[in-house]
Design a protein around this motif. Structure first.
Motif, PDB file in Angstrom:
ATOM      1  N   ASN A 139      13.096  30.915  39.466  1.00 40.87           N
ATOM      2  CA  ASN A 139      13.615  32.389  40.336  1.00 40.87           C
ATOM      3  C   ASN A 139      13.854  33.479  39.362  1.00 40.87           C
ATOM      4  O   ASN A 139      14.554  34.270  40.094  1.00 40.87           O
ATOM      5  CB  ASN A 139      15.791  31.704  40.467  1.00 40.87           C
ATOM      6  N   PHE A 140      12.881  33.607  38.536  1.00 37.27           N
ATOM      7  CA  PHE A 140      12.716  34.590  37.752  1.00 37.27           C
ATOM      8  C   PHE A 140      11.491  35.149  37.353  1.00 37.27           C
ATOM      9  O   PHE A 140      10.635  34.436  37.542  1.00 37.27           O
ATOM     10  CB  PHE A 140      13.149  34.259  36.227  1.00 37.27           C
ATOM     11  N   ASP A 141      10.872  36.426  37.322  1.00 28.46           N
ATOM     12  CA  ASP A 141       9.646  37.040  36.964  1.00 28.46           C
ATOM     13  C   ASP A 141       9.481  36.757  35.153  1.00 28.46           C
ATOM     14  O   ASP A 141       8.386  36.793  35.247  1.00 28.46           O
ATOM     15  CB  ASP A 141       9.675  38.406  37.696  1.00 28.46           C
ATOM     16  N   ALA A 142      10.340  36.882  34.677  1.00 27.83           N
ATOM     17  CA  ALA A 142      10.210  37.268  33.490  1.00 27.83           C
ATOM     18  C   ALA A 142      11.364  36.377  33.238  1.00 27.83           C
ATOM     19  O   ALA A 142      12.904  36.223  33.318  1.00 27.83           O
ATOM     20  CB  ALA A 142      10.032  38.456  33.224  1.00 27.83           C
ATOM     21  N   PHE A 143      11.379  36.439  31.236  1.00 31.70           N
ATOM     22  CA  PHE A 143      11.903  35.601  30.804  1.00 31.70           C
ATOM     23  C   PHE A 143      12.268  35.912  29.465  1.00 31.70           C
ATOM     24  O   PHE A 143      11.393  36.006  28.418  1.00 31.70           O
ATOM     25  CB  PHE A 143      12.256  33.719  30.501  1.00 31.70           C
ATOM     26  N   VAL A 144      12.881  37.283  28.870  1.00 29.45           N
ATOM     27  CA  VAL A 144      13.294  37.925  27.178  1.00 29.45           C
ATOM     28  C   VAL A 144      14.169  37.613  26.620  1.00 29.45           C
ATOM     29  O   VAL A 144      15.054  37.037  27.028  1.00 29.45           O
ATOM     30  CB  VAL A 144      13.380  39.480  27.969  1.00 29.45           C
ATOM     31  N   LEU A 145      13.971  36.843  25.466  1.00 34.36           N
ATOM     32  CA  LEU A 145      14.849  36.226  24.327  1.00 34.36           C
ATOM     33  C   LEU A 145      15.101  37.653  23.074  1.00 34.36           C
ATOM     34  O   LEU A 145      13.840  38.434  22.652  1.00 34.36           O
ATOM     35  CB  LEU A 145      14.025  34.990  23.904  1.00 34.36           C
ATOM     36  N   ILE A 146      16.152  38.065  23.581  1.00 35.17           N
ATOM     37  CA  ILE A 146      16.379  39.290  21.878  1.00 35.17           C
ATOM     38  C   ILE A 146      17.409  38.311  21.120  1.00 35.17           C
ATOM     39  O   ILE A 146      17.210  36.922  20.888  1.00 35.17           O
ATOM     40  CB  ILE A 146      18.611  39.626  22.615  1.00 35.17           C
ATOM     41  N   GLY A 147      16.698  39.007  19.847  1.00 38.60           N
ATOM     42  CA  GLY A 147      16.629  38.336  18.576  1.00 38.60           C
ATOM     43  C   GLY A 147      18.206  38.328  17.724  1.00 38.60           C
ATOM     44  O   GLY A 147      18.903  39.145  18.419  1.00 38.60           O
ATOM     45  N   GLY A 148      17.982  38.976  15.963  1.00 30.47           N
ATOM     46  CA  GLY A 148      19.001  39.308  15.627  1.00 30.47           C
ATOM     47  C   GLY A 148      19.329  37.636  14.643  1.00 30.47           C
ATOM     48  O   GLY A 148      18.822  36.454  14.825  1.00 30.47           O
ATOM     49  N   ASN A 149      20.243  37.926  13.752  1.00 26.99           N
ATOM     50  CA  ASN A 149      20.484  36.606  12.549  1.00 26.99           C
ATOM     51  C   ASN A 149      20.992  35.200  14.219  1.00 26.99           C
ATOM     52  O   ASN A 149      20.513  33.923  12.992  1.00 26.99           O
ATOM     53  CB  ASN A 149      21.524  37.079  11.713  1.00 26.99           C
ATOM     54  N   GLY A 150      21.465  35.132  14.911  1.00 28.40           N
ATOM     55  CA  GLY A 150      21.899  34.920  15.868  1.00 28.40           C
ATOM     56  C   GLY A 150      21.323  33.674  16.340  1.00 28.40           C
ATOM     57  O   GLY A 150      20.627  32.461  16.124  1.00 28.40           O
ATOM     58  N   MET A 151      19.888  34.670  16.300  1.00 32.24           N
ATOM     59  CA  MET A 151      18.625  33.915  17.345  1.00 32.24           C
ATOM     60  C   MET A 151      17.993  32.386  16.082  1.00 32.24           C
ATOM     61  O   MET A 151      17.333  31.447  16.462  1.00 32.24           O
ATOM     62  CB  MET A 151      17.577  34.654  17.093  1.00 32.24           C
TER      63      MET A 151
ATOM     64  N   ARG B  32       4.921  32.738  34.186  1.00 33.56           N
ATOM     65  CA  ARG B  32       5.079  33.936  33.966  1.00 33.56           C
ATOM     66  C   ARG B  32       5.735  34.685  32.434  1.00 33.56           C
ATOM     67  O   ARG B  32       5.295  34.396  31.752  1.00 33.56           O
ATOM     68  CB  ARG B  32       6.813  33.436  34.327  1.00 33.56           C
ATOM     69  N   ILE B  33       6.313  35.753  32.510  1.00 31.68           N
ATOM     70  CA  ILE B  33       5.903  36.500  32.247  1.00 31.68           C
ATOM     71  C   ILE B  33       7.242  36.890  30.768  1.00 31.68           C
ATOM     72  O   ILE B  33       8.858  35.911  30.804  1.00 31.68           O
ATOM     73  CB  ILE B  33       6.448  37.580  32.226  1.00 31.68           C
ATOM     74  N   ILE B  34       6.836  35.809  29.625  1.00 34.87           N
ATOM     75  CA  ILE B  34       7.796  35.986  28.295  1.00 34.87           C
ATOM     76  C   ILE B  34       7.983  36.180  27.374  1.00 34.87           C
ATOM     77  O   ILE B  34       6.638  37.349  26.909  1.00 34.87           O
ATOM     78  CB  ILE B  34       7.925  34.523  28.051  1.00 34.87           C
ATOM     79  N   GLY B  35       9.177  37.324  26.748  1.00 35.09           N
ATOM     80  CA  GLY B  35       8.445  38.265  25.896  1.00 35.09           C
ATOM     81  C   GLY B  35       9.872  38.055  24.915  1.00 35.09           C
ATOM     82  O   GLY B  35      10.954  37.322  25.006  1.00 35.09           O
TER      83      GLY B  35
END
Length: 170
Positions: free
Chosen positions: A65-77, A98-101
């Motif tokens: 269902n998605f063209d890209a999956f982007v993961l945001i960082g930080g200490n919690g990651m 798919r695009i992955i960031g």
């Protein structure tokens, strides 16, 4: 023009707000359909107190269902580096080409998911050891784009990271 669907993952606690706000803003300005996901059933809490409600529960993700999956960082990651559900989702996005960031601490999860076979990658410099432990060589560059995977080091790279993602998605 068909609007592309972007899935943005944030940790339930201690996500990097600067990365989240800049990336989110650029995708929305670009006219994308943006969906936020997390494993939290309540509000996600950023490192400085920002509260965000996920649109889609992590357990309901269908990569097709998605063209890209982007993961945001930080200490919690860091608590997600070995999360089996996220690793499985990443593998599905990867198989569908798919695009992955991933930015900051998130690229370590990509390495642990086994989707960085021939890809160059960067991450938050303090997480370099974890990246190398997974068998990947750390590229000391603010942003690395290799095939369908884009990685970035720090919050100050968020603007260029989101621009690079938009360029590759289009």
């Amino acid at each position: 023009m068909i609007r592309k669907n972007i899935l943005l993952f944030i940790p339930a606690y201690d996500f990097n707000e600067e990365e989240f706000l800049i990336v989110k803003s650029n995708f929305l300005k670009g006219g994308y359909n943006l969906f936020i996901t997390s494993d939290s059933t309540n509000l996600c809490a950023g490192s400085n107190g920002l509260k965000v409600k996920a649109d889609v529960n992590l357990y309901n993700i269908h990569a097709g269902n998605f063209d890209a999956f982007v993961l945001i960082g930080g200490n919690g990651m860091r608590s997600y580096w070995n999360n089996q559900i996220l690793k499985s989702i990443l593998q599905k996005f990867y198989k569908l080409n798919r695009i992955i960031g991933a930015i900051c601490s998130a690229p370590v999860l990509l390495a642990n998911a086994g989707i960085l076979k021939d890809h160059k990658v960067t991450c938050y410099p303090q997480d370099k050891v974890e990246l190398e432990r997974s068998g990947k060589e750390f590229s000391d560059q603010p942003i690395v784009s290799c095939g369908n995977i884009i990685t970035a080091q720090t919050p100050r790279d968020s603007l260029e990271f989101s621009r690079m993602l938009i360029h590759v998605i289009n």
